[in-house]
Enzyme design. Structure first.
Site, PDB file in Angstrom:
ATOM      1  N   HIS A 295       0.749  -1.177   0.051  1.00  0.00           N
ATOM      2  CA  HIS A 295      -0.237   0.165  -0.058  1.00  0.00           C
ATOM      3  C   HIS A 295       1.002   1.129   0.132  1.00  0.00           C
ATOM      4  O   HIS A 295       0.373   2.138   0.385  1.00  0.00           O
ATOM      5  CB  HIS A 295      -1.138   0.103   0.984  1.00  0.00           C
TER       6      HIS A 295
ATOM      7  N   GLU B 202      10.418   8.908 -16.589  1.00  0.00           N
ATOM      8  CA  GLU B 202       8.653   9.336 -16.748  1.00  0.00           C
ATOM      9  C   GLU B 202       8.447   8.881 -18.096  1.00  0.00           C
ATOM     10  O   GLU B 202       7.080   8.480 -18.310  1.00  0.00           O
ATOM     11  CB  GLU B 202       8.603  10.839 -16.407  1.00  0.00           C
TER      12      GLU B 202
END
Ligand code: ARG
Length: 460
Positions: A157, A291
Site C-alpha cells: 500500500h 517518466e
C-alpha cells in the site's frame, strides 16, 4: 487499362483520396529487406520445381540482390504511386531486368507475401528485444549484487511494511524480465511457420515446394492451412501482448525511480547523463527518461488494443483492414526497445543513498512483524496474540514518538512481562532482513547467491 500492376480491368485512374488511404509504403518500406529475402527464396523454389526457367530465375535473383543493396545503402527510391513495398520491389525489378520480372509473382500473392515478410520482421525484432532485455537483466543483477545488503523499506500500500534489501527489489525485476523473455520466445516459436505459398487464400495449382521455401527462410515448417496462413495475425497480437506486459513491468520500475529520486524519498540519484533540468526552477533534477518509459508503455499497450479491435470482426481470409497491423507494431516494438535501453542506462548509473534508505527502512515500525515472530518463537504465543501484543507496543512507541528499537526493555515488559533482553536483537532493520532466510526471502545471503546465479546465467 491503367498503369497499375493490377490495372488490367480498370478504365480510369484511382482517386487521390483512395491513393492516400490505400498507400502503405511510408511505413511498410521497413519490410524491404524481408520482402527481398522472401522473393529470393520463392524464385529459387520456382526454378527448382521447373515453374520458371533457370535463366529467368538467375536474372530475377540478380535483380533482387541489386535491390537489396539499394535498400541497404538507402539508394532505393520508394514510390507512393506503387502503394506498398511488394509492388515497389517488383516494379524496380522490372526496371532492372525487364519482362522476366513478371514471372516472380507466379504461385504467390501479396497476401502470403506480406504475412511472410511481417513474420520475418517480427522474428528479428524479437531477437533484438531479447538481447536488449538480457542486457537490462545484467544491469539489474550487477547492481543487485552490490546492494545485496542495502536495507530499504519494503512497501505494501506504499506504506512501510517490512525491511527488504535493494538487491532483492532489483532482482524482482530480473525475474519479471525473465518471464517477458520467455513470453517473447514462446511467441517466436509459435510464429515460426511459413505462410509463403498459401497464395491469395486457396493455395495454388502450381507444383510448388513449400517446405523448401520455409527452410530457406529459417522457418520450422510451412503453415498447414492456406486460409489461416493469410488471415493469421496472432503472431503480431502475441508479440504485442508480450511487449505490453514487458512495457508494464518497465513502467512500474520507472515509477519507482520517479518516486525514489524525489527529495522526499531520496533513495537514489540519477546521474547527470539521465537527468534533465527545469527552464525556470534552477534546483530541479527531473527523471524524464523514467517518466517517458512510464508514459510510453501507454503506446505499447495501445498498439495491442488497436490491433485487437482491427482483427476481431474480420471474416476469413485477407481484408485490407489487416494493413493496419504494421504501424502500431513497428511503433510499439521501437518504443519498447528505447524504453529498455533507457531503463538499463539509468540502472547502471544511479547512485544509491544507503544511509537514507536504511533510515527509511526503520521508520513506520517496519520491524513489528519481527517482534511478533519473536513472541511466537520465544514465548510460544499464538501468532494472533503476538500480533495483538505487538500492536500495543507499537502504540506505546507511537505515543512516545520513538522507534521500536528505541523502547527500553522495561517499557516492553510493561506490555508483556515475559519479554527478555534478547528481543532487542530482532528490532533492528539489519537483523530483520538477515533473518528472512526462507527460499526466495530477502536475506542478503540469499540475494547475493541469486544475483550471482543470474549473472552466471546471463554471461555472454
Ligand atoms: N500492403 C498490404 C498489407 O500490408 C499487402 C497485401 C495486399 N493484398 C491485397 N490483396 N491488397 O496488408
Amino acid at each position: 487499362m491503367t498503369s497499375k500492376i493490377w490495372g488490367g480491368r480498370f478504365q480510369s485512374a484511382t482517386d487521390a483520396v483512395l491513393e492516400a488511404i490505400n498507400v502503405s509504403i511510408d511505413f511498410d518500406k521497413r519490410l524491404g529487406l524481408q520482402d527481398v529475402r522472401g522473393s529470393l527464396a520463392h524464385v529459387a523454389m520456382l526454378a527448382a520445381r521447373g515453374i520458371v526457367s533457370k535463366a529467368d530465375a538467375d536474372q530475377i535473383a540478380q535483380g533482387l540482390e541489386r535491390i537489396e543493396g539499394e535498400i541497404e545503402s538507402g539508394a532505393f527510391n520508394f514510390s507512393r504511386a506503387l502503394e506498398d513495398i511488394h509492388m515497389n520491389v517488383e516494379s524496380r525489378l522490372a526496371e532492372l531486368i525487364g519482362p522476366a520480372a513478371g514471372r516472380l509473382h507466379t504461385a504467390r500473392s501479396r497476401n502470403d507475401q506480406v504475412a511472410t515478410d511481417f513474420k520475418l520482421y517480427i522474428r528479428d525484432a524479437i531477437d533484438a528485444l531479447d538481447a536488449a532485455l538480457a542486457d537490462l537483466q545484467r544491469a539489474l543483477a550487477t547492481r543487485a549484487l552490490e546492494e545485496a545488503g542495502g536495507v530499504m523499506p519494503g512497501f505494501t500500500h506504499l506504506q512501510s511494511a517490512q525491511p527488504v534489501t535493494l538487491g532483492h527489489h532489483l532482482l524482482a525485476y530480473v525475474e519479471m524480465i525473465a518471464r517477458d523473455r520467455s513470453r517473447f520466445r514462446d511467441a517466436r516459436a509459435r510464429l515460426n511457420e511459413c505462410p509463403l505459398g498459401a497464395a491469395a487464400l486457396a493455395g495454388t495449382s502450381f507444383p510448388i515446394d513449400r517446405v523448401m521455401t520455409a527452410q530457406a527462410l529459417g522457418f520450422d515448417r510451412p503453415t498447414a492451412n492456406s486460409l489461416d496462413s493469410v488471415s493469421d495475425r496472432d503472431f503480431v497480437l502475441e508479440t504485442l501482448s508480450a511487449a505490453a506486459i514487458c512495457a508494464t513491468h518497465l513502467s512500474r520500475f520507472a515509477e519507482e525511480i520517479v518516486l525514489w529520486t524525489t527529495p522526499q524519498f531520496g533513495f537514489v540519484a540519477l546521474s547527470d547523463k539521465f537527468t534533465t533540468g527545469s527552464s525556470i526552477m534552477p534546483q530541479k533534477r527531473n527523471p524524464d527518461a523514467a517518466e517517458l518509459a512510464r508514459g510510453k508503455s501507454g503506446r505499447v499497450i495501445g498498439a495491442l488494443v488497436a490491433l485487437f479491435v482491427v482483427m476481431k470482426g474480420l471474416p476469413l481470409a485477407y481484408s485490407k483492414d489487416m494493413q493496419e497491423d504494421k504501424e502500431g507494431a513497428f511503433d510499439a516494438l521501437d518504443t519498447l526497445a528505447l524504453s529498455i535501453a533507457a531503463i538499463a542506462g539509468m540502472v547502471y548509473d544511479m547512485r544509491v543513498d544507503r544511509a537514507r534508505m536504511k533510515a527509511a527502512a526503520g521508520a513506520g515500525y517496519a520491524t513489528a512483524t519481527d517482534l511478533a515472530d519473536w513472541l511466537v518463537r520465544a514465548l510460544a504465543l499464538p501468532f494472533r496474540e503476538a500480533h495483538h501484543v505487538t500492536g500495543r507496543i507499537v502504540a506505546l512507541a507511537e505515543a512516545r514518538g520513538v522507534g521500536l528499537d528505541e523502547l527500553t526493555l522495561k517499557e516492553l515488559q510493561g506490555v508483556e512481562p515475559r519479554i527478555t533482553a534478547e528481543v532487542l536483537d530482532v528490532l533492528g532493520v539489519e537483523k530483520s532482513v538477515e533473518s528472512r532466510k526462507s527460499f526466495g526471502g530477502t536475506a542478503p545471503d540469499n540475494v547475493r547467491a541469486a544475483a550471482l546465479a543470474w549473472l552466471e546465467k546471463l554471461k555472454t
